[in-house]
Design an enzyme around this catalytic site. Structure first.
Site, PDB file in Angstrom:
ATOM      1  N   HIS A  54      -3.433  -5.176   2.457  1.00 34.35           N
ATOM      2  CA  HIS A  54      -2.501  -6.011   4.373  1.00 34.35           C
ATOM      3  C   HIS A  54      -3.398  -6.512   4.573  1.00 34.35           C
ATOM      4  O   HIS A  54      -4.246  -7.117   4.339  1.00 34.35           O
ATOM      5  CB  HIS A  54      -3.621  -4.368   4.589  1.00 34.35           C
ATOM      6  CG  HIS A  54      -3.220  -2.960   4.558  1.00 34.35           C
ATOM      7  ND1 HIS A  54      -1.822  -2.468   4.916  1.00 34.35           N
ATOM      8  CD2 HIS A  54      -3.591  -1.602   4.045  1.00 34.35           C
ATOM      9  CE1 HIS A  54      -1.549  -1.398   4.287  1.00 34.35           C
ATOM     10  NE2 HIS A  54      -2.767  -0.796   3.751  1.00 34.35           N
TER      11      HIS A  54
ATOM     12  N   CYS B 267       0.764  -1.401  -0.158  1.00 40.47           N
ATOM     13  CA  CYS B 267       0.258   0.276  -0.215  1.00 40.47           C
ATOM     14  C   CYS B 267       0.754   0.822  -0.276  1.00 40.47           C
ATOM     15  O   CYS B 267       0.919   1.685  -1.215  1.00 40.47           O
ATOM     16  CB  CYS B 267      -0.789   0.404   1.400  1.00 40.47           C
ATOM     17  SG  CYS B 267      -2.671   0.893   1.181  1.00 40.47           S
TER      18      CYS B 267
END
Ligand code: GLN
Length: 242
Positions: free
Chosen positions: A193, A96
């Site tokens: 995640h 990310c």
């Protein structure tokens, strides 16, 4: 001589959303389960590192605030070492915000321009509406990956790189073109995640096997019993994806 894998964990204290550190635990445990040695160094702000000292690099995700704070430190040499690692084919996983940092820039939804290292051919622009949820994608090897995404940034890949996968469900890079993450040589960037590797053991082994190919080309990874991990993955698939 025995096999020893050296992991560098970049910005462990600043970029560690949703338990991203779990990826380091999975890599370490799966390396040890093969009878190899593993060491992990924490490369924090102010600490320099040489990419030649490592087999695997890991960078987690963060909020816009941390990504901004890190910028000066990144440009004091870490950017050069990370770019070198990418071109040398060092195995790397970036999540990310850490993934966004490998590209050219990230323009936040409120107009702040974060010029990154441009090691890879992509850029990211934020919008107020965040892209949040459980999601899944498939890599070119056919590995189905489940994860969790929460980002404002929309990433657009250039011609010099491939996506890490094609979306099965969710937003991925930008919610428009059906791509997720980036793949270039042995660099893997993803929005996932969760952390991503505990539920996706095949992806973990792909990253480890790329690290082995560089310095121990004759060594193959022995299979592990992944029944529990795959059960967790199937459960996520059943509840949220398919
Ligand atoms: N701050 C970045 C964004 O919102 C990355 C977020 C993250 O790492 N989850 O796009």
């Amino acid at each position: 001589m025995g096999v020893s894998i050296r992991i560098a964990h970049l910005y462990p204290d600043m970029l560690n959303l949703y338990g991203d550190r779990g990826n380091i635990i999975v890599l370490s445990e799966r390396i040890k389960a093969r009878g190899f040695e593993v060491t992990t160094d924490r490369i924090t702000m102010g600490k320099s590192f040489r990419t030649d000292d490592y087999d695997i690099l890991f960078i987690g995700g963060g909020q816009d605030f941390e990504q901004d704070v890190l910028l000066d430190d990144l440009k004091r040499g870490k950017d050069i070492e990370i770019s070198k690692a990418i071109e040398n084919g060092t195995s790397m996983l970036a999540i990310c915000g850490g993934y966004q940092m490998l590209g050219k820039y990230y323009k936040t939804y409120d107009g702040k321009m974060l010029e990154y290292m441009g090691a890879l051919d992509f850029y990211t622009e934020g919008k107020e509406e965040r892209m949040i949820g459980n999601y899944a994608f498939k890599t070119k090897e056919g590995i189905e990956v489940v994860g969790f995404e929460n980002h404002s940034g929309r990433t657009y890949l250039g011609k010099g790189v491939e996506p890490l996968g094609k979306m099965i469900k969710g937003y991925g890079n930008n919610g428009e073109d059906g791509t997720e993450g980036v793949r270039y040589k042995n660099t893997f960037g993803t929005y996932s995640h969760g952390p991503v590797l505990p539920k996706n053991p095949k992806l973990a082994d792909l990253i480890i096997s790329k690290a082995l190919e560089n310095n121990h080309p004759n060594i193959r990874l022995t299979p592990l019993d992944d029944a529990l991990e795959l059960k967790a993955q199937q459960q996520v698939m059943k509840l949220y994806i398919k």
